[in-house]
Design a protein around this motif. Structure first.
Motif, PDB file in Angstrom:
ATOM      1  N   ALA A   8      16.296  76.191 -43.078  1.00 33.06           N
ATOM      2  CA  ALA A   8      14.930  76.057 -43.367  1.00 33.06           C
ATOM      3  C   ALA A   8      13.631  75.790 -42.111  1.00 33.06           C
ATOM      4  O   ALA A   8      13.659  75.428 -41.292  1.00 33.06           O
ATOM      5  CB  ALA A   8      14.515  74.256 -43.484  1.00 33.06           C
ATOM      6  N   ALA A  68      10.643  73.671 -40.591  1.00 33.05           N
ATOM      7  CA  ALA A  68      10.638  73.036 -41.187  1.00 33.05           C
ATOM      8  C   ALA A  68      10.166  71.415 -40.876  1.00 33.05           C
ATOM      9  O   ALA A  68       9.376  71.461 -39.332  1.00 33.05           O
ATOM     10  CB  ALA A  68      12.376  72.710 -40.527  1.00 33.05           C
ATOM     11  N   GLY A 114      11.162  68.302 -45.647  1.00 37.23           N
ATOM     12  CA  GLY A 114      12.522  69.123 -46.214  1.00 37.23           C
ATOM     13  C   GLY A 114      13.579  68.914 -45.372  1.00 37.23           C
ATOM     14  O   GLY A 114      14.732  69.302 -46.567  1.00 37.23           O
ATOM     15  N   VAL A 115      13.803  68.393 -44.256  1.00 35.79           N
ATOM     16  CA  VAL A 115      15.801  68.475 -43.983  1.00 35.79           C
ATOM     17  C   VAL A 115      16.399  67.317 -45.004  1.00 35.79           C
ATOM     18  O   VAL A 115      17.703  67.560 -45.031  1.00 35.79           O
ATOM     19  CB  VAL A 115      15.534  68.097 -43.031  1.00 35.79           C
ATOM     20  CG1 VAL A 115      17.337  67.587 -42.008  1.00 35.79           C
ATOM     21  CG2 VAL A 115      14.744  69.167 -42.082  1.00 35.79           C
TER      22      VAL A 115
END
Ligand SMILES: Cc1cc2nc3c(=O)[nH]c(=O)nc-3n(C[C@H](O)[C@H](O)[C@H](O)COP(=O)(O)O)c2cc1C
Ligand code: SF4
Ligand code: FES
Length: 620
Positions: free
Chosen positions: A171, A174, A178-179
């Protein structure tokens, strides 16, 4: 030796992973012959070189490597348990204590720091708990990581998911949401496919430009298609190389004056000639592609592997023909899942089409390539540490001489070349060495790949003929990013040097950078605007070397620790004695590390710090 280790037994799953790689054990016999005193080499029948692949298998399947698994691996390979433990504990990608199966590795190295990694880690920490703590009922965690080789997409995250079908996802850039979402998807077995765009427009802003040589296929040809590669001129150079023969190839490479792109700038033709000249000794010769690329700020080799993998195979095959090698290895950085996949596919495709194997091109050459994954140790990019790693040992550099050309992998004559060096070879063979030597400058021939990251408008890799200035390259990349006020540029990576905005007209050549006390190194150009606290960047670099020293020689092992401690004191304004006394001690230590360390890591671990101290009064 920990009694637990010697008595622990592997679980069923661990045994099956190990047996899958090594074959089922003979009935009633679990232990192979012990190779306790092989002193760093190994007998032809030894399977010790399978140790790293085996450890990777266990880590990927189970998520960590238990004492029982180590014990069983040791008995199956016939290596003492302490040796196996010593190897496993050397490599950062292997966890020897229980760890959740889903791990988000968040890069907090220098390019990512410049682009918000500190804030990303803080936010992820708030959402998931402190680094290393488990979340999602013990099934996931997050860890800080050194540079992941994704600096053009900073801040970067690599997610690893252990299991029967181990997966890895990137990712980048990032954000914390999102993580967290990626971890949730992994836990629900809903991980989306890796977007296939890692090597295209974003990473190679010049993609498709007609003047490109080394990058001309990246983003233009399907990297998984041998046909596409051949349609764009691929394997024409190998055909021509067969006509030239070994001596002819070496003559062209010497005439080209190609210098290695892995950092040491050694003449490639001379290296090949040294191995070629030993062909009458009846030894096995090896060609190794050094694709370990772990220098913070470097990502050029990754993009070539992802975007043009057949070019690397063609370069290696020409090298093999020239030096009489029948076996090749690509040692690819362990944190490069897509590059590994693309290379593995290219190798099997080339093999299926007779471009690797017992009779390459139907011209009588026997040459095949094996892919080996590194396991999270920067030092394994050093060529002799890399040999030890392939052979199944801790990645500790060897003393030189003997040089790799005389006694390299398995103590046989070996050519080691960087990815970028190898993709120059087809160019040289097609155009001729003399024509190649007419490009670039007096002492720097051809063109070069540069990795631009940090506060630059369009980060990515750029190909320019040697001689372009730093200013022109920054302009080509859209100018200074961040707040637009350039404070410093790091040239050559963590082992390189900082330069100031006043030096921005330096020509990007081996000789030009040397003249200002800098280096091209692995092609890193990392920009920092004046919002960045350079002291924090220096601290991160010092922490990197403290972590990555193999610890084999005293000046580097002790120096790397003391250097970081001194920096911490200076940053906290608590020097030992006066600031000047502390700085004098730092400089003296740097000199000792440069003079007395046995490999390039220790010799360059203070370079960035010293260059910064020369240019700025950071601690007054
Ligand atoms: C600590 C250290 C790390 C290195 N890492 C790399 C690397 O990741 N890739 C690389 O090609 N060379 C690396 N090198 C340089 C190699 O030892 C070697 O010089 C190089 O692979 C030779 O290839 P070339 O002649 O094509 O440059 C490293 C050297 C040191 C001292
Ligand atoms: S200089 Fe550092 S990394 Fe190199 S061999 Fe010595 S301790 Fe290991
Ligand atoms: S990926 Fe973070 S510094 Fe390179």
């Amino acid at each position: 030796m920990d009694l637990h280790l010697t008595s622990a037994r592997a679980g069923v799953e661990e045994r099956s992973v190990i047996d899958a790689r090594l074959g089922a054990p003979e009935q009633g016999r679990e232990t192979g012959p012990l190779h306790l005193s092989d002193g760093g080499s190994q007998s032809a029948g030894s399977r010790r070189h399978l140790l790293l692949p085996l450890l990777h298998d266990i880590q990927a399947r189970i998520g960590w490597i238990s004492p029982g698994a180590l014990n069983y691996a040791s008995s199956r390979l016939g290596i003492a348990p302490a040796e196996v433990h010593g190897v496993a504990s050397f490599y950062g990608m292997f966890s020897l204590s229980p760890r959740p199966g889903v791990v988000a590795h968040i890069c907090d190295d220098i390019a990512c720091l410049a682009r918000g990694a500190g804030q990303l880690c803080a936010e992820v920490g708030r959402k998931l708990g402190p680094e290393g703590s488990s979340c999602a009922g013990g099934r996931a965690t997050w860890l800080r990581s050194a540079c992941l080789g994704l600096c053009e997409r900073a801040p970067a995250v690599l997610l690893t998911v252990a299991g029967e079908l181990p997966r890895e996802r990137v990712a980048a850039p990032a954000q914390s949401e999102g993580v967290v979402a990626l971890i949730a998807d992994a836990l629900d077995s809903k991980l989306p496919a890796q977007p296939d765009d890692l090597s295209t427009q974003r990473s190679v802003p010049q993609a498709g430009f007609p003047e490109l040589r080394l990058l001309r296929r990246v983003g233009q040809a399907n990297p998984s298609s041998l046909e596409d590669y051949q349609r764009l001129g691929g394997y024409e150079a190998l055909r021509r190389a067969f006509d030239l023969g070994p001596e002819g190839i070496i003559r062209e490479v010497i005439d080209s004056q190609l210098l290695g792109r892995g950092g040491a700038a050694f003449p490639t033709g001379k290296k090949w000639e040294a191995v070629h000249l030993q062909r009458h000794l009846n030894k096995t010769h090896y060609v190794i592609c050094n694709a370990d690329e772990s220098e913070p700020g470097t990502f050029k080799d990754r993009i070539v592997m992802e975007g043009d993998p057949f070019a690397i195979l063609e370069g290696m095959t020409i090298a093999a023909l020239a030096v009489g090698a029948s076996r090749g290895f690509i040692y690819v950085r362990g944190e490069y899942p897509l590059a590994t996949e693309r290379l593995a596919h290219a190798i099997s495709s080339a093999r299926a089409h007779g471009l690797l194997g017992d009779n390459v091109f139907g011209r009588g050459l026997r040459f095949d390539i094996e892919l080996r994954r590194g396991a999270g140790a920067y030092i394994c990019g050093e060529e002799t540490a890399l040999f030890n790693s392939i052979e199944g040992y801790r990645g500790e550099p060897r003393n030189k001489p003997p040089f790799p050309t005389q006694a390299g992998l398995f103590r046989q004559p070996t050519v080691v070349n960087n990815v970028e060096t190898l993709i120059n070879i087809p160019e040289i063979i097609m155009g001729g060495g003399a024509a190649y030597a007419r490009t670039g400058t007096e002492n720097s021939k051809g063109s070069r790949l540069f990795c631009l990251s940090g506060h630059v408008a369009r980060p990515g890799i750029y190909e320019v003929p040697f001689g372009a200035t730093l200013r022109s390259l920054i302009d080509r990349a859209g100018g200074i990013g961040g707040n637009g006020r350039l404070q410093a540029v790091l040239l050559g990576g963590a082992a390189g040097a900082f330069v100031s905005p006043k030096e921005i007209d330096v020509p990007l050549t081996f000789e030009g950078t040397r003249a200002i006390g800098a280096t091209l190194g692995s092609g890193v150009i990392m920009l920092f605007d004046d919002s960045i606290d350079l002291k924090q960047i220096l601290l991160r670099i010092a922490a990197f070397f403290r972590h990555e020293t193999c610890g084999q020689c005293v000046p580097c092992r002790v120096g790397a620790v003391r250097q970081e401690e001194a920096l911490q004191r200076l940053v906290k304004r608590q020097p030992l004695g006066s600031v000047d006394e502390e700085l004098a001690m730092v400089r003296e230590m740097a000199q000792a590390m440069r003079d007395a360390s046995i490999c390039g890591l220790g010799q360059t671990a203070s370079s960035a710090l010293e260059s910064a101290l020369k240019r700025w009064s950071l601690f007054s």
